[in-house]
Design an enzyme around this catalytic site. Structure first.
Site, PDB file in Angstrom:
ATOM      1  N   THR A  20       9.401  11.133   1.157  1.00 59.97           N
ATOM      2  CA  THR A  20       8.279  10.758   2.019  1.00 59.97           C
ATOM      3  C   THR A  20       8.816  10.387   3.395  1.00 59.97           C
ATOM      4  O   THR A  20       9.991  10.038   3.528  1.00 59.97           O
ATOM      5  CB  THR A  20       7.541   9.537   1.443  1.00 59.97           C
ATOM      6  OG1 THR A  20       8.463   8.451   1.411  1.00 59.97           O
ATOM      7  CG2 THR A  20       7.066   9.816   0.038  1.00 59.97           C
ATOM      8  N   GLU A  51       3.839  13.024  -2.599  1.00 62.08           N
ATOM      9  CA  GLU A  51       3.891  12.670  -4.026  1.00 62.08           C
ATOM     10  C   GLU A  51       2.958  13.525  -4.875  1.00 62.08           C
ATOM     11  O   GLU A  51       2.962  13.417  -6.107  1.00 62.08           O
ATOM     12  CB  GLU A  51       3.493  11.188  -4.212  1.00 62.08           C
ATOM     13  CG  GLU A  51       4.485  10.191  -3.659  1.00 62.08           C
ATOM     14  CD  GLU A  51       4.181   9.804  -2.209  1.00 62.08           C
ATOM     15  OE1 GLU A  51       3.532  10.613  -1.497  1.00 62.08           O
ATOM     16  OE2 GLU A  51       4.595   8.717  -1.799  1.00 62.08           O
ATOM     17  N   LYS A 105     -10.280  -6.436   5.798  1.00 63.83           N
ATOM     18  CA  LYS A 105     -10.940  -7.182   4.729  1.00 63.83           C
ATOM     19  C   LYS A 105     -11.666  -8.372   5.327  1.00 63.83           C
ATOM     20  O   LYS A 105     -11.057  -9.373   5.663  1.00 63.83           O
ATOM     21  CB  LYS A 105      -9.912  -7.626   3.696  1.00 63.83           C
ATOM     22  CG  LYS A 105      -9.390  -6.445   2.896  1.00 63.83           C
ATOM     23  CD  LYS A 105      -8.071  -6.722   2.202  1.00 63.83           C
ATOM     24  CE  LYS A 105      -7.577  -5.427   1.562  1.00 63.83           C
ATOM     25  NZ  LYS A 105      -6.151  -5.473   1.238  1.00 63.83           N
ATOM     26  N   TRP A 139     -15.011  -4.571   2.837  1.00 63.54           N
ATOM     27  CA  TRP A 139     -14.042  -3.774   3.559  1.00 63.54           C
ATOM     28  C   TRP A 139     -14.688  -3.078   4.762  1.00 63.54           C
ATOM     29  O   TRP A 139     -15.798  -2.557   4.668  1.00 63.54           O
ATOM     30  CB  TRP A 139     -13.418  -2.726   2.648  1.00 63.54           C
ATOM     31  CG  TRP A 139     -12.432  -3.308   1.669  1.00 63.54           C
ATOM     32  CD1 TRP A 139     -12.051  -4.613   1.572  1.00 63.54           C
ATOM     33  CD2 TRP A 139     -11.725  -2.604   0.648  1.00 63.54           C
ATOM     34  NE1 TRP A 139     -11.140  -4.782   0.553  1.00 63.54           N
ATOM     35  CE2 TRP A 139     -10.931  -3.565  -0.034  1.00 63.54           C
ATOM     36  CE3 TRP A 139     -11.672  -1.287   0.233  1.00 63.54           C
ATOM     37  CZ2 TRP A 139     -10.095  -3.223  -1.102  1.00 63.54           C
ATOM     38  CZ3 TRP A 139     -10.844  -0.944  -0.829  1.00 63.54           C
ATOM     39  CH2 TRP A 139     -10.055  -1.904  -1.485  1.00 63.54           C
TER      40      TRP A 139
END
Lengths: 535, 535
Positions: free
Chosen positions: B178, B324, B434, B439
């Site tokens: 990554t 991934e 948050k 959210w």
């Protein structure tokens, strides 16, 4: 580290979660169309799974289906395997004794029967060890001479959710038996892994090519090799599915093609011939949404491919496979760079095509070496891959016969392969004529003979010969009112074949014996003319 | 009973046996085009495998590539995995220290380097434990400050056949790391099974849709997540492959699209923006053969999708995935039955789309329950499936962080899902704000701010708040010569968002800090404005 398995549950869940609103339409015995969607389908699959569980169906148990192409049959393609059991599709065309043998050999716990097929099962009821019978149709009950449930009644009160178990991808999901033209039918098990991989590959653009946009008509019987996995592939991509029910006549099929805007379908050449004849009589019914159809089971005749293409604008795509191969082995799309004139185009189109991704094939001569890629040298096609059977179910003897020591399935089909990789089946192992160490394709000779205007049907068999091992003998049925001599037929063949391929003799017969599935039964003729050279 | 494995060998053999004549074209560093076909490609893959063996590469060993998109890189996608070793693609865009770390962590035995990248490797030569270096390019030798082979020289005398070993489908075939915007890069292993399944699914009509008829231009760097497996899928179906080489400028790409009759390509939105600008200046070069392109890496802006569609007749198809995830997770094709006006069409098109077959996903809230399919409730997207990583390579700590106990990979992407199953990423876990137990999507606010004519760039970060836990702060870079007040910007946002979503404040800054791969580095801003409410 958990290894994520390939199972049909993925397709079932995907259809429900992404394509819940997409339609499934199914023609009932009374001609009415039943419609629902994948969301409702999922609920009914859950109900069916709950009902099967209550009937005592456990992991690994087989659930028999003796049925036409309907939405209920689709539910039976999913509920048993997704709960860890196994669907077992039974060929309606077999003889009663074969059917009874198959049901007992598979040890089916429950048998699902379409209502119009009840009389067939009544005939063999006493011979089979099935615990529960379920009659399929829209009615709440059916009169049967044996104890039975009605499908709709059975699932009516059940819960529309089910606690699906974890499944191993190597577990059996389905079972089918070969038609068994010689000897007893042989069972094949399909694993979850094999069916999932087959379905995905079948949906590829260069294979059958299936998309959410497609409206699929199920013509291939669901009792034949998983209906070529089209029900699974269609659910995976969220295509609309249409089932013609218990009367799949050309009229019903063509009407559905138009009313349901069918863009994808598949069937055997006989179906396309019947559809052709029907459309010639009903030219206003030409299918408007269909651009191509898949044709399998045997090679489609050039005339048929040509007629569909030129008269209806529909491309017939030939695919090849067997019960033991799930079935997709090859599919024929001419490669983009091939420069083909009309004649070579149609000739190519009748070959079986290119082997599908993930499969491994060889065409082997009697000495075990592979044939040249010259389109001429003949050998037996043998296969391995993720959806090729590795054995016959509970039949070590047949397994030994039909599988090579290095793990290939023997198709018993004699094939050639050209330099582009197109495979052409030219005969069956038992029918190919072995003359002086070389092979002669009985099929090629038959096709040539049947092109003669006076010939209705023809078959060519190998007859034991004192010097050449075998020599070809043509058995010809003349068209009513036509006549032709042996010499004229041989002259007709001469320009097309090497001299040693020409039949030694032609016998005129009244009829060619057929097997239960309508194929030429050459065995009967070989027996009849066995001592031909001794006489 | 042998279990037939899914390995990349099948694709390699298929390309050779069925598509030997199909072309591969590759632009060399000097601008010339090298051409060969799959048959010659196969021979060179064999030569390369023999060369690797002579260099001491053994089963499981990693072979690093530090390279552009070329035919040699394609050979390196196949030779190592098909001989049981592992290709390891290294991202050219990383910092030298990260590159050295990756090479050592992966324990690369051989490193293949494109000739123009030699200086980058010279910088880290002393830090890496690689045994052999191979310089790629058409020349027979290259000047390097370290011992090296030249690719063409290395494979020149080798045998054009190779005795490929049996491979387990669970064996690693490839590795990538990554980009590591936070902390050290993390390694991911790709199994043969995962890559094969990914490639087949990616080629489905409703996914990328790849056919033998396609001419594929490789724009996605081959050092990014297996180039989205397009090289493998293209080999499997026998598509022509075209590699733009070490100078993938918009001009080179567009010229290749026309000269090589490209029908399929994929890249990040930045590429499509550059191509757009280039085509606006060179309207005569509009690609003639391209009907759609795949766009991934981040969501393509509506304006870009619209411009490509309306001005060039090219449909931008958005796909989503991560290193991934091999990478394909979702792809966006509007379902056939959706009735969309222009506005809702384009809005749908920027969502990430429908999850691919064989994958399993959940969008989970902080309490572990799944979000409603209402397009509003936000949660973290977690995944499992045959090509989703199950761990980080030699990194149990990061593995524990990024994988749930029930086997899901945590994308750290905050997503919503609508009733049709379309997924939309609305933020990153670390960036979502948050506020009072709810959210707020920083990305939605940023996109809205950037639509203001005076705004060049904008980012919105969560700032610690004594009462609400976090509150949004907008950081805005103005266009040169433009001006706007805080109040005007808030008013501009007001009609589009709930009141509690609106930023508490707007700060005007000169520049938004960027990461090594060009993304907004919000961490820097969060540090800078950390004590905003305390000040």
């Amino acid at each position: 580290m958990m290894k994520y398995p390939l199972t049909l549950q993925n397709f079932l869940f995907r259809a429900k979660e992404l394509f819940g609103k997409k339609e499934i339409a199914s023609r009932e015995a009374d001609g009415s169309i039943f419609r629902y969607n994948y969301s409702e389908f999922y609920n009914r699959v859950c109900k069916l799974a709950n009902a099967l569980e209550e009937l005592g169906v456990k992991r690994g148990d087989r659930v028999g289906t003796f049925a036409w192409n309907t939405h209920r049959h689709l539910e039976l393609y999913f509920a048993p395997p997704c709960m860890g059991a196994v669907y077992h599709t039974i060929n309606l065309r077999l003889f009663p004794d074969q059917i009874a043998y198959i049901i007992n050999h598979a040890d089916d716990k429950v048998l699902f029967i379409d209502s119009d097929l009840i009389p067939l099962i009544e005939k063999i009821r006493d011979k089979i060890k099935v615990e529960n019978f379920v009659i399929m149709g829209k009615e709440k009950s059916y009169d049967t001479k044996f104890d039975s449930y009605a499908y709709e009644e059975l699932i009516a009160g059940k819960s529309a959710s089910y606690d699906w178990p974890a499944i191993d991808e190597w577990d059996a999901a389905g079972t089918a038996y070969t038609s068994g033209t010689t000897g007893l039918p042989k069972g094949v098990e399909y694993t979850h892994r094999g069916l999932v991989l087959h379905s995905i590959v079948a949906a590829l653009p260069d294979e059958m090519g299936l998309s959410e946009k497609d409206n699929v008509l199920h013509i291939v019987p669901m009792f034949h090799a998983n209906a070529w996995s089209i029900p699974f592939a269609a659910a995976m991509v969220g295509a609309k599915q249409v089932f013609p029910g218990p009367q799949p006549t050309p009229e019903v099929l063509v009407d559905l093609m138009n009313s349901e805007q069918i863009t994808f379908t598949a069937g055997v050449p006989t179906i396309w011939l019947m559809v052709y004849q029907y459309l010639k009589q009903n030219p206003d019914k030409k299918p408007k949404y269909l651009k191509e159809v898949i044709s399998g089971g045997s090679a489609p005749p050039v005339a048929l491919i040509k007629a569909f293409r030129e008269e209806f604008g529909i491309e017939i795509i030939h695919a090849y496979g067997l019960t033991e191969t799930t079935p997709l082995v090859t599919l024929n799309r001419p490669k983009s760079y091939l420069q083909l004139d009309d004649e070579s185009y149609y000739e190519l189109k009748t070959s079986q095509g290119l082997v599908a991704p993930l499969l491994e094939m060889k065409i082997v001569k009697e000495d075990g070496t592979e044939v040249a890629r010259d389109g001429k040298e003949m050998g037996e096609l043998v296969l391995k891959g993720p959806w090729i059977a590795k054995e016959y179910f509970k039949d070590p003897e047949k397994t030994k016969e039909k599988f090579t020591e290095d793990g290939y399935f023997r198709t018993e089909d004699i094939a050639v392969i050209d330099e582009e990789g197109y495979i052409k089946i030219v005969d069956r192992v038992k029918d190919v004529i072995k003359s002086g160490g070389e092979w002669i394709s009985s099929v090629d000779l038959e096709n040539a003979l049947m092109a003669h205007p006076a010939v209705a049907e023809a078959t060519v068999i190998g007859i034991e010969h004192p010097k050449w091992q075998e020599r070809p003998l043509a058995c010809v049925v003349l068209r009513e009112g036509e006549s032709v001599t042996k010499e004229e037929l041989i002259e007709f063949l001469r320009p097309r074949f090497a001299k040693w391929w020409l039949p030694d003799d032609v016998v005129f017969i009244d009829e060619i014996p057929k097997t239960s599935v309508g194929k030429f039964d050459k065995k009967v003729l070989r027996d009849r003319f066995k001592n031909y050279y001794l006489r």
